[in-house]
Design an enzyme around this catalytic site. Structure first.
Site, short mmCIF file in Angstrom:
data_model
loop_
_atom_site.label_atom_id
_atom_site.label_comp_id
_atom_site.label_asym_id
_atom_site.label_seq_id
_atom_site.Cartn_x
_atom_site.Cartn_y
_atom_site.Cartn_z
N THR A 177 16.45 19.55 39.46
CA THR A 177 17.22 19.12 40.52
C THR A 177 17.63 17.72 40.48
O THR A 177 17.10 17.01 39.82
CB THR A 177 16.50 19.32 41.74
OG1 THR A 177 16.03 20.92 41.82
CG2 THR A 177 17.33 19.24 43.10
N GLY B 102 11.09 21.44 42.38
CA GLY B 102 10.39 22.69 42.72
C GLY B 102 9.54 22.64 43.84
O GLY B 102 9.65 21.92 44.90
#
EC number: 2.3.2.2
Length: 565
Positions: free
Chosen positions: A375, A458
């Site tokens: 991310t 995550g």
């Protein structure tokens, strides 16, 4: 070189030496000083993206303008973590209205794909790659929602820097080059189309190395169409047709109707008060309230008498995480489909009940009874006091492997995070948003902005958020030190995807956690392990209201930069 450094770090850890020490301030964990500025601050995981955001601020743009421009650049410069094929979440402190706003820009599952299909195919879990885990990408709509509510400069100006870099090229950073060289060959080995054409043909037919120039002319063209045609250029018309046709050709279900009907949602952020500071997250379908649940439990302990990185610190933290994550597995889901008892989960009474379950040794827990995945993270602040905490991702690094022809990006695989077990909160349904791991965070103090921050990674993200809050508030670290301090995570326990592993899981510790702590955790029956690269990526901006100065910090484990003016 890397191996020898790792060996040195390991030895320093064993002998309980804090090697990550700032050479000027002597702070025990800081790798560098905080960045200080009065007029604006940008912190992203890529220096060039940070500079783009800073340029927008200097030209009179606000924090939201700068965030959109920087996020677009990251989609180009860090395709291993984000892009317009993924989703977006944001928390905005608006300097004009002096309040927080939350944006959920996550996409929904295809309306023509049903749970029956998975059952007929004999699938117990949605695949990680391919067309089936692809949900509607929400990032572009998220940009335009943010821009429509808060933006000041035209989108053509905001996307121009990323378009220019995509056409002319930019040097790949060390970490992204490493990730791309590991990811692209794997996707190719799966036989997915358009991988080579998108990521290699445009760059001399091979993968670029660190320091070599990387281009993505297809993405430049996509950005130009979005800048000129607005969000409908992405969700309707030829681009939507290309995406939908490609996915269906690959055996998937995403349709033009799914794309055309997509919309983001403005939501009210939720908070708990941790020792006088209000910590804010977004409600589900994300996992942000897990961090708040952990903090509610941990507030019941006096950490002024507990040393950072000690056995007691990690033990209490890990047990609080286990408790919160069991609730995460049972309750967190798209609130348009299920009634998530957010208020009850965050209540003082419930936290006290859960806290009583923590003992002196590692334990296995069940969810409480309530009556009634790579991310990017970035944050920007401007001269008018507006701050944005923004996180954006494709999931599993680059995503599903599904690259629509000549558009320059890969589609996300967030649908993998649905459960295929009937009767659960996060069970797959058509048109439903999957459980989401990416979460932005914000801290206020006495009704005023204090810290805009996030930690990607995550399942680690709620753990990272809680560790940062404790580092700042319980252990008195500055903004950079709070991010550079050694981290740990816990893996195991029930999952929103329906997985139910046995045992109490594993605590994994980063270099810098003393060996005496590892032994102490083992004495408490924790299984302890070591890993690299699992501890997320942190960026943060702190507002010093007394001196009217922004403090910026950037993740030392990544390629990023905080910069201000």
């Amino acid at each position: 070189m890397r191996t020898s450094l790792l060996s040195v770090f390991t030895l320093l850890t064993i002998f309980n030496i804090n090697y990550a020490q700032d050479r000027v301030t002597g702070q025990p964990f800081a790798t560098r000083s905080e960045v200080l500025a009065q007029n604006g601050m940008v912190a992203t995981s890529h220096p060039l993206a940070t500079q783009i955001g800073l340029d927008i601020l200097k030209k009179g743009g606000n924090a939201i303008d700068a965030a959109i421009a920087a996020n677009a650049a990251l989609g180009l410069m860090e395709p291993t973590g984000c892009g317009v094929g993924g989703d977006l979440f944001a928390i905005v402190w608006d300097g004009k209205t002096q309040k927080l706003y939350g944006l959920n820009a996550s996409g929904r599952s295809p309306k023509n794909l049903t749970l029956d299909y998975f059952e007929k195919e004999g699938l117990e879990k949605i695949p990680a790659l391919g067309p089936l885990p692809v949900s509607v990408p929400g990032a572009v709509d998220g940009w335009f929602e943010l821009h429509g509510k808060f933006g000041s400069k035209p989108m053509t100006e905001l996307l121009a820097p990323a378009i220019d870099y995509a056409e002319k090229g930019f040097p790949l950073t060390e970490l992204i080059a490493f990730y791309m060289q590991r990811s692209i060959p794997y996707y190719e080995s799966q036989g997915f189309p358009n991988i080579e054409d998108t990521y290699m043909v445009q760059n001399g037919g091979r993968l670029s190395n660190e320091g070599e120039i990387y281009k993505n002319p297809y993405l430049a063209n996509t950005y130009r169409k979005i800048a000129e045609g607005g969000r409908d250029a992405f969700y309707k018309g030829e681009m939507a047709k290309t995406i939908a046709n490609f996915i269906q050709e690959q055996g998937g279900f995403l349709s033009k109707k799914d794309l055309a009907s997509h919309k983001s949602e403005w939501v009210e952020p939720v908070s708990v008060n941790y020792r006088g500071y209000d910590v804010w997250e977004l409600p589900p379908n994300g996992q942000g309230i897990a961090a708040l649940q952990m903090l509610q439990i941990l507030e019941g302990y006096d950490f002024s008498n507990i040393e950072f990185g000690s056995t007691e610190h990690l033990h209490l933290f890990t047990e609080a995480k286990k408790l919160a994550f069991e609730d995460r597995a049972k309750y967190y889901a798209d609130m348009d489909f299920v009634n998530v008892p957010v208020a009850e989960l965050l209540s003082d009474t419930y936290a006290e009940e859960r806290r009583k379950l923590i003992g002196e040794r590692a334990n296995r827990y069940e969810a409480g009874e309530i009556s009634a995945g790579e991310t990017i993270y970035m944050t920007v602040a401007d001269k008018n006091g507006t701050m944005i905490s923004l996180i954006q991702s494709n999931y599993r690094g680059m995503g599903s492997g599904m690259v629509p022809p000549k558009l320059g990006f890969m589609l996300q695989d967030r649908g993998e995070l649905f459960s295929l077990k009937r009767g659960q909160a996060n069970t797959y349904e058509p048109g439903k948003r999957p459980f989401h791991t990416i979460i932005p965070a914000f801290i206020t103090k006495d009704g005023q902005p204090y810290v805009s921050f996030g930690v990607m990674g995550g399942d680690f993200q709620p753990q990272g958020h809680s560790q940062i809050v404790m580092n700042l508030i319980d252990f008195g670290m500055n903004l950079q030190e709070a991010g550079d301090a050694p981290r740990w995570d816990h893996t195991g326990g029930n999952s929103p995807t329906g997985e139910t592993p046995e045992g109490t899981g594993q605590v994994r510790v980063e270099s810098g956690i003393p060996y005496t702590t590892v032994r102490g955790l083992m004495d408490k029956r924790h299984k302890v392990g070591f890993t690299r690269g699992a501890y997320g990526g942190y960026q943060a901006i702190l507002w010093d209201v007394e001196n009217q100065v922004y403090h910026g910090a950037s993740e030392s484990r990544k390629d990023g930069q905080a910069a201000g003016y």
